[in-house]
Design an enzyme around this catalytic site. Structure first.
Site, short mmCIF file in Angstrom:
data_model
loop_
_atom_site.label_atom_id
_atom_site.label_comp_id
_atom_site.label_asym_id
_atom_site.label_seq_id
_atom_site.Cartn_x
_atom_site.Cartn_y
_atom_site.Cartn_z
N ASN A 156 2.87 4.21 7.33
CA ASN A 156 2.22 3.00 6.91
C ASN A 156 2.99 1.88 7.18
O ASN A 156 2.25 0.69 7.35
CB ASN A 156 2.34 3.29 5.35
CG ASN A 156 2.11 2.12 4.45
OD1 ASN A 156 1.20 1.46 4.42
ND2 ASN A 156 3.00 1.55 4.21
N LYS B 162 -3.04 -3.05 15.86
CA LYS B 162 -3.97 -2.18 15.18
C LYS B 162 -4.80 -1.27 16.22
O LYS B 162 -5.03 -0.15 16.01
CB LYS B 162 -4.54 -2.71 14.01
CG LYS B 162 -3.72 -3.15 12.76
CD LYS B 162 -3.09 -1.96 12.22
CE LYS B 162 -1.72 -2.36 11.92
NZ LYS B 162 -1.03 -1.08 11.28
N TYR C 59 -1.47 -9.16 15.75
CA TYR C 59 -1.78 -8.20 14.52
C TYR C 59 -2.75 -7.05 14.74
O TYR C 59 -2.80 -5.97 14.93
CB TYR C 59 -1.48 -8.63 13.08
CG TYR C 59 -1.80 -7.54 12.19
CD1 TYR C 59 -1.18 -6.54 11.76
CD2 TYR C 59 -3.07 -7.84 11.42
CE1 TYR C 59 -1.26 -5.72 10.81
CE2 TYR C 59 -3.46 -6.85 10.55
CZ TYR C 59 -2.44 -5.70 10.23
OH TYR C 59 -2.81 -4.88 9.13
N SER D 257 -3.84 2.16 10.22
CA SER D 257 -4.35 1.13 11.25
C SER D 257 -5.46 0.26 10.37
O SER D 257 -4.81 0.10 9.15
CB SER D 257 -5.11 1.86 12.30
OG SER D 257 -5.57 0.72 13.08
N LEU E 89 0.87 -1.24 0.03
CA LEU E 89 -0.05 -0.23 0.03
C LEU E 89 0.78 1.24 -0.20
O LEU E 89 0.37 2.25 -0.66
CB LEU E 89 -0.75 0.06 1.16
CG LEU E 89 -1.88 -1.12 1.50
CD1 LEU E 89 -2.52 -1.01 2.67
CD2 LEU E 89 -2.96 -1.29 0.07
N ASP F 177 14.38 1.53 9.82
CA ASP F 177 13.94 0.31 10.30
C ASP F 177 13.51 0.59 11.38
O ASP F 177 14.12 1.02 12.64
CB ASP F 177 15.48 -0.66 10.64
CG ASP F 177 14.88 -1.96 10.95
OD1 ASP F 177 13.85 -2.21 11.33
OD2 ASP F 177 15.92 -2.80 11.33
N1 LIG Z 1 -3.16 -5.36 3.20
C1 LIG Z 1 -4.01 -5.15 4.14
O1 LIG Z 1 -5.26 -5.78 3.60
C2 LIG Z 1 -4.09 -4.15 5.17
C3 LIG Z 1 -5.42 -4.03 5.62
C4 LIG Z 1 -5.51 -2.77 6.64
C5 LIG Z 1 -4.21 -2.10 7.28
N2 LIG Z 1 -3.08 -2.71 6.43
C6 LIG Z 1 -1.96 -1.93 6.91
O2 LIG Z 1 -1.20 -1.51 5.85
C7 LIG Z 1 0.01 -0.93 6.20
C8 LIG Z 1 0.74 -1.51 5.00
O3 LIG Z 1 0.82 -2.93 4.84
P1 LIG Z 1 0.82 -3.82 3.41
O4 LIG Z 1 -0.50 -4.46 3.30
O5 LIG Z 1 1.38 -2.89 2.45
O6 LIG Z 1 1.95 -4.95 3.58
P2 LIG Z 1 3.24 -5.06 2.95
O7 LIG Z 1 3.25 -5.30 1.47
O8 LIG Z 1 3.96 -6.26 3.82
O9 LIG Z 1 4.18 -3.65 3.29
C9 LIG Z 1 4.65 -3.36 4.67
C10 LIG Z 1 5.91 -2.51 4.46
O10 LIG Z 1 6.30 -2.07 5.98
C11 LIG Z 1 7.63 -2.40 5.74
N3 LIG Z 1 8.26 -2.67 6.90
C12 LIG Z 1 7.87 -3.87 7.70
N4 LIG Z 1 8.57 -3.87 8.93
C13 LIG Z 1 9.58 -2.58 8.82
C14 LIG Z 1 10.54 -2.20 9.67
N5 LIG Z 1 10.77 -2.82 10.82
N6 LIG Z 1 10.95 -1.01 9.22
C15 LIG Z 1 10.45 -0.24 8.35
N7 LIG Z 1 9.63 -0.66 7.67
C16 LIG Z 1 9.20 -2.15 7.59
C17 LIG Z 1 7.74 -3.71 4.82
O11 LIG Z 1 9.20 -3.41 4.32
P3 LIG Z 1 10.01 -4.58 3.96
O12 LIG Z 1 9.43 -5.01 2.40
O13 LIG Z 1 11.39 -4.51 3.79
O14 LIG Z 1 9.56 -5.74 4.75
C18 LIG Z 1 6.80 -2.78 3.85
O15 LIG Z 1 7.59 -1.88 3.07
C19 LIG Z 1 0.34 -1.74 7.34
O16 LIG Z 1 0.33 -0.89 8.40
C20 LIG Z 1 -0.91 -2.58 7.54
O17 LIG Z 1 -0.99 -3.00 8.90
C21 LIG Z 1 -3.13 -3.58 5.56
#
Ligand SMILES: NC(=O)c1ccc[n+]([C@@H]2O[C@H](COP(=O)([O-])OP(=O)(O)OC[C@H]3O[C@@H](n4cnc5c(N)ncnc54)[C@H](OP(=O)(O)O)[C@@H]3O)[C@@H](O)[C@H]2O)c1
Length: 325
Positions: free
Chosen positions: A113, A205, A201, A166, A37, A87
């Protein structure tokens, strides 16, 4: 209406609007923007003319790949996007990033994010890693950058946005631990937390929701807009650390694309004063879509308690940081 009804209704019938508001002249930071995202939000914001767009990423080479991809798919100039290391599992890294970002001329958007949804127990900086990454470091970074957000508001007569990504899953769990004498201590205890770790998780949130609700009023009149949002279920890399529940949900196939989910992040990053302290879902302000617990009397007490514990934790990392509020 119930939280699950709201979830299915949004996933099946609502398409968040395609972002059109200009970011010209603005400096935007997006954490975790090499994939998922965050990356799609970055692509929209580059397309919408941001002057400076900082991809705050744990892995710089993955960030450079994302930068190239975004540059090749938008008209943004080659000097707009920068990749900076961050990080969230390391407080030193958060502090170094914040110190570098504090030397920017302005910060119009801090889009928090980055996050993890892991099935594996591990510790980072003395806390369970989900808590460190999703909660402690996320708010540590916000607090460290508040002076720059506030000075941007004054100097440029604008309203910078501090946006926390969140999730609606904050309403899918129970949180009896909020009554414990020290909640973080309980949650960091592997033996005590073992039975409920599957909901760590969503709990992280919920903690984000509780903290935002406590600190948003402290920013009234500061010029900074603090909002928080639910992107809906989106097909990203979030399940990569073995989160079985997410894999099942993705398999059901009504998850949003990352591009559509990214629109909800951009909506909050572009939102005005009406969004301050408010929950956004489907790209719109809608506090009625928050789960009942954070809005209840117990939820208010839980917010106060979690914030006071978190404040002590971040003060320990960076003395004086909570006075930035
Ligand atoms: N996908 C969904 O359905 C959904 C729904 C509701 C909320 N969200 C929220 O949306 C946000 C983005 O998630 P996403 O779904 O896009 O997941 P994602 O594709 O796994 O992306 C997560 C991002 O966070 C980074 N990250 C993880 N650990 C980190 C750390 N220690 N330091 C810095 N960056 C770090 C990852 O980097 P790396 O690639 O290096 O690991 C990646 O860039 C999250 O907060 C998640 O809770 C997602």
């Amino acid at each position: 209406m119930g939280v699950f009804y709201n979830h299915f209704h949004s996933q099946l019938f609502v398409q968040p609007a395609y972002p059109t508001r200009s970011f010209a002249g603005e400096t935007v930071i997006i954490t975790g923007s090499n994939v998922g995202l965050g990356k799609e939000a970055a692509r929209h914001i580059a397309r919408l003319g941001a002057s400076k767009l900082i991809l705050a990423v744990r892995n710089v080479s993955a960030g450079e790949e994302a930068k190239k991809d975004i540059e090749n798919t938008t008209q943004c100039g080659r000097s707009v996007i920068e990749v900076w290391q961050l990080d969230l599992a390391s407080y030193e890294s958060v502090k170094a990033f914040a110190s570098r970002a504090s030397s920017l001329q302005r910060i119009d958007v801090l889009l928090e994010n980055a996050g993890i949804a892991t099935a594996q127990w591990s510790m980072a900086e003395g806390h369970e890693r989900t808590l460190t990454v999703n909660v402690i470091s996320t708010f540590l970074l916000a607090l460290l950058l508040l002076p720059k957000l506030k000075s941007t508001a004054k100097q440029f007569n604008t309203e910078p946005r501090l946006t926390v990504v969140s999730s609606e899953v904050h309403g899918w769990i129970k949180f009896p631990e909020w009554n414990d004498p020290n909640v973080f201590e309980t949650l960091d205890n592997k033996e005590k937390a073992k039975a409920s770790f599957g909901s760590r998780y969503p709990l992280s949130k919920l903690l984000e929701v509780l903290v935002v609700r406590e600190i948003a009023p402290k920013l009234d009149g500061s010029g900074v807009i603090l909002n928080y949002l639910n992107p809906g279920l989106c097909r990203t890399e979030l399940g990569r650390e073995g989160n079985f529940a997410l894999k099942i949900l993705y398999a059901i196939r009504f998850a949003r694309t990352t591009e559509v989910g990214g629109r909800t992040l951009v909506a909050s990053a572009a939102a005005g004063r009406e969004s301050h302290g408010k929950w956004m879902t489907d790209g719109k302000v809608n506090d009625n879509m928050l789960a009942p617990f954070p809005r209840s009397n117990d939820g208010k007490k839980a917010s106060e308690k979690i914030w006071s514990e978190l404040a002590a934790i971040v003060e320990n990392i960076q003395p004086g940081v909570t006075s930035n509020l």
